[in-house]
Design an enzyme around this catalytic site. Structure first.
Site, PDB file in Angstrom:
ATOM      1  N   THR A 197       0.359  19.385  30.772  1.00  0.00           N
ATOM      2  CA  THR A 197       0.895  19.165  29.430  1.00  0.00           C
ATOM      3  C   THR A 197       2.200  18.395  29.508  1.00  0.00           C
ATOM      4  OG1 THR A 197       0.023  21.306  28.713  1.00  0.00           O
ATOM      5  CG2 THR A 197       1.644  20.292  27.277  1.00  0.00           C
ATOM      6  N   ARG A 225     -12.133  25.865  23.868  1.00  0.00           N
ATOM      7  CA  ARG A 225     -10.838  26.574  23.932  1.00  0.00           C
ATOM      8  C   ARG A 225      -9.719  25.656  23.443  1.00  0.00           C
ATOM      9  NH1 ARG A 225      -5.705  25.498  26.787  1.00  0.00           N
ATOM     10  NH2 ARG A 225      -4.734  27.497  27.235  1.00  0.00           N
ATOM     11  N   VAL A 226      -8.894  26.188  22.567  1.00  0.00           N
ATOM     12  CA  VAL A 226      -7.720  25.451  22.098  1.00  0.00           C
ATOM     13  C   VAL A 226      -6.492  26.195  22.591  1.00  0.00           C
ATOM     14  CG1 VAL A 226      -6.402  24.793  20.051  1.00  0.00           C
ATOM     15  CG2 VAL A 226      -8.872  24.446  20.099  1.00  0.00           C
ATOM     16  N   GLY A 227      -5.550  25.473  23.171  1.00  0.00           N
ATOM     17  CA  GLY A 227      -4.341  26.107  23.680  1.00  0.00           C
ATOM     18  C   GLY A 227      -3.224  26.106  22.658  1.00  0.00           C
ATOM     19  N   ASP A 228      -2.014  26.186  23.166  1.00  0.00           N
ATOM     20  CA  ASP A 228      -0.839  26.250  22.299  1.00  0.00           C
ATOM     21  C   ASP A 228      -0.394  24.873  21.783  1.00  0.00           C
ATOM     22  OD1 ASP A 228      -0.284  25.631  24.975  1.00  0.00           O
ATOM     23  OD2 ASP A 228       1.822  26.199  24.763  1.00  0.00           O
ATOM     24  N   THR A 248       5.274  24.135  27.915  1.00  0.00           N
ATOM     25  CA  THR A 248       4.154  23.844  28.806  1.00  0.00           C
ATOM     26  C   THR A 248       3.861  25.122  29.582  1.00  0.00           C
ATOM     27  OG1 THR A 248       5.598  23.080  30.596  1.00  0.00           O
ATOM     28  CG2 THR A 248       4.813  21.407  29.059  1.00  0.00           C
ATOM     29  N   GLY A 249       2.702  25.157  30.219  1.00  0.00           N
ATOM     30  CA  GLY A 249       2.331  26.367  30.957  1.00  0.00           C
ATOM     31  C   GLY A 249       1.240  27.124  30.218  1.00  0.00           C
ATOM     32  N   GLY A 251      -0.776  28.561  27.765  1.00  0.00           N
ATOM     33  CA  GLY A 251      -0.756  28.513  26.308  1.00  0.00           C
ATOM     34  C   GLY A 251      -1.012  29.851  25.660  1.00  0.00           C
TER      35      GLY A 251
END
Ligand code: GLY
Length: 378
Positions: A197, A225-228, A248-249, A251
C-alpha cells in the site's frame, strides 16, 4: 491487556488532551527530537513513497498544484511501477490470481471524497477514486460498477498481472497444501502474506490539504475482500482545519478503529502528528482479538500510520521496530517518507515495541521477508 510502561512507547499528550484510548495502556512520551516543527508545504508518505513525496512537493512549490492533485501524482509513480507489488500494475493478486485494487482520496478545501474497491484492470485506482469524487454524487464505487465507470471516464483497461507477480502467486499456491499435486518450490519466501500500500498526505503553502491511499491489498486475499484503503476515515482522512492521516499494514486491524479519522481527531485534540500516530497504534492493540495476540498480548501483525498537521508538522509510527538485520542492511525498511523545504528523505518510524520484543511468529515472517529482500538485491 498487560502491556507495560517499558514495553509501550506512546504519547504523553494523551492525558493532557483528555482523550485516553482505553485507560489500560501506559505510555511513554515521544522524545522532543522526534517532534517535527511547522513547515509548509510538507508531504508525508509510506516508505515506498520516497519518489512520490518529492514529486508532490515539487508540484506544489513549482506549479502551485492543488494538494490532492499533487499527492495523487505522487502515488501514481508506485501504481505504474511493476516493481512495487503492493499497488497498481504488478500488484500481488487475490487467491484466484486476479489483481483487485482499492483506493480513496479526500480534498480538504472542498470537503469532498472519492473511493473505489475491488477494481480490476485499471492501473491507477487513485485517479478513478478522484473521478468518483469529481464527477458523481457518490463516494464509493466497487467491482464491475467501478470498472465500467472508469472505462466510461476514459481510463484504459490493461492486464495488471506481471510475470513476477504470477510466479509469486504460483509459488504461494503450490505450497498451500502438501498433499496436493503441485510440487512445492524449495523457495518458501511467498508463504507469508505480504501487505503493501501507499498512503500520501500533503499540505500546501496556504495550509490546504489532500490525502490519498492506494493498494492491491492483502496478497492472496479471498476474492472480493476489501481492505482499509478505500474506506474514508480508515485508509486515509483529511480535515482541512486540522490535518490528514493514513495507514498501511493490516487493514482489518485499522478498519476496527477508523484509524485515519482517529489520528486526525487526536491531532484536533492537541496531539502532534507523531503522538497521534502512536496513539492510534495503541488503540489498534487494545482492539485486537485474542487469536491475534501472543502470550504477552502483543499483536501478530504490523500496522503503520502517517500524519501531517495543517501547520506542516508530520509523523509516522509503526508497531514493531525492525530486527537488527534490517536496520543494518535495509535501514529504509524502518522508515517513512517526508518532503519539505529540508528535502525528500526517509525518516525513522517511531515504534510501539522494540525489536527485542517482536513475537516469534512475527520474527519468522520478517525473516522470510528479509530473505526475499536479499534475493531481490542480488
Ligand atoms: N492496508 C492495506 C490492506 O489491508 O488492504
Amino acid at each position: 491487556m498487560s502491556i507495560t510502561r517499558r514495553t509501550f512507547l506512546g504519547s504523553s499528550a494523551l492525558a493532557l488532551a483528555g482523550m485516553a484510548a482505553t485507560g489500560k495502556v501506559e505510555a511513554r512520551p515521544v522524545s522532543p527530537q522526534n517532534q517535527s516543527s511547522p513547515k509548509r508545504p510538507t508531504v508525508v508518505s509510506s516508505r515506498n513513497g520516497i519518489r512520490g513525496v518529492a514529486r508532490a512537493y515539487d508540484l506544489m512549490t513549482q506549479k502551485q498544484a492543488d494538494p490532492l492533485d499533487a499527492v495523487i501524482a505522487g502515488v501514481n509513480i508506485q501504481e505504474l511501477d511493476p516493481e512495487d507489488q503492493s499497488v497498481g500494475y504488478g500488484g500481488l493478486p487475490n487467491a484466484d490470481g486476479v489483481v483487485q485494487l482499492d483506493a480513496s482520496c479526500m480534498h480538504g478545501p472542498t470537503k469532498r471524497a472519492g473511493a473505489v474497491a475491488s477494481l480490476e484492470g485499471i492501473a491507477t485506482p487513485s485517479l478513478v477514486a478522484k473521478a468518483v469524487m469529481d464527477y458523481t454524487d457518490h463516494i464509493m464505487l466497487v467491482g464491475p460498477g467501478a470498472k465500467r465507470f472508469a472505462l466510461d471516464m476514459g481510463f484504459k483497461e490493461q492486464n495488471l498481472f506481471t510475470e513476477e507477480s504470477r510466479q509469486d502467486w504460483l509459488r504461494w499456491k503450490a505450497r498451500l497444501n502438501p498433499h496436493d499435486d503441485w510440487l512445492d518450490h524449495d523457495d518458501d519466501v511467498m508463504v507469508e502474506t505480504p501487505t503493501g500500500t501507499i498512503n500520501m498526505n500533503g499540505v500546501d503553502a496556504n495550509g490546504n490539504i489532500g490525502s490519498v491511499t492506494t493498494t492491491s491489498g492483502l496478497a492472496w486475499k479471498i476474492p472480493g475482500r476489501v481492505g482499509d484503503s478505500p474506506i474514508i476515515g480508515t485508509g486515509q482522512y483529511c480535515d482541512n482545519e486540522v490535518g490528514a492521516a493514513g495507514s498501511t499494514g493490516r487493514g482489518e486491524a485499522n478498519i476496527k478503529i477508523c484509524g485515519a479519522f482517529l489520528t486526525v481527531e487526536l491531532m484536533r485534540g492537541g496531539m502532534s502528528p507523531q503522538e497521534a500516530c502512536l496513539e492510534a497504534l495503541k488503540r489498534a492493540v487494545a482492539m485486537t482479538e485474542d487469536r491475534l495476540l501472543d502470550e504477552k498480548d502483543r499483536p501478530l501483525f504490523s500496522l503503520n500510520y502517517y500524519a501531517v498537521s495543517k501547520d506542516g508538522r508530520y509523523g509516522g509510527a509503526t508497531m514493531y521496530q525492525n530486527p537488527q538485520a534490517y536496520l543494518e542492511e535495509f535501514p529504509e525498511r524502518g522508515a517513512y517518507s517526508v518532503a519539505n523545504a529540508d528535502g525528500a528523505r526517509h525518516e525513522p518510524f517511531q515504534f510501539v515495541y522494540e525489536n527485542s520484543e517482536i513475537p516469534a511468529y512475527m520474527q519468522g515472517r520478517l525473516m522470510l521477508r528479509l530473505k526475499r529482500l536479499r534475493k531481490a538485491k542480488k
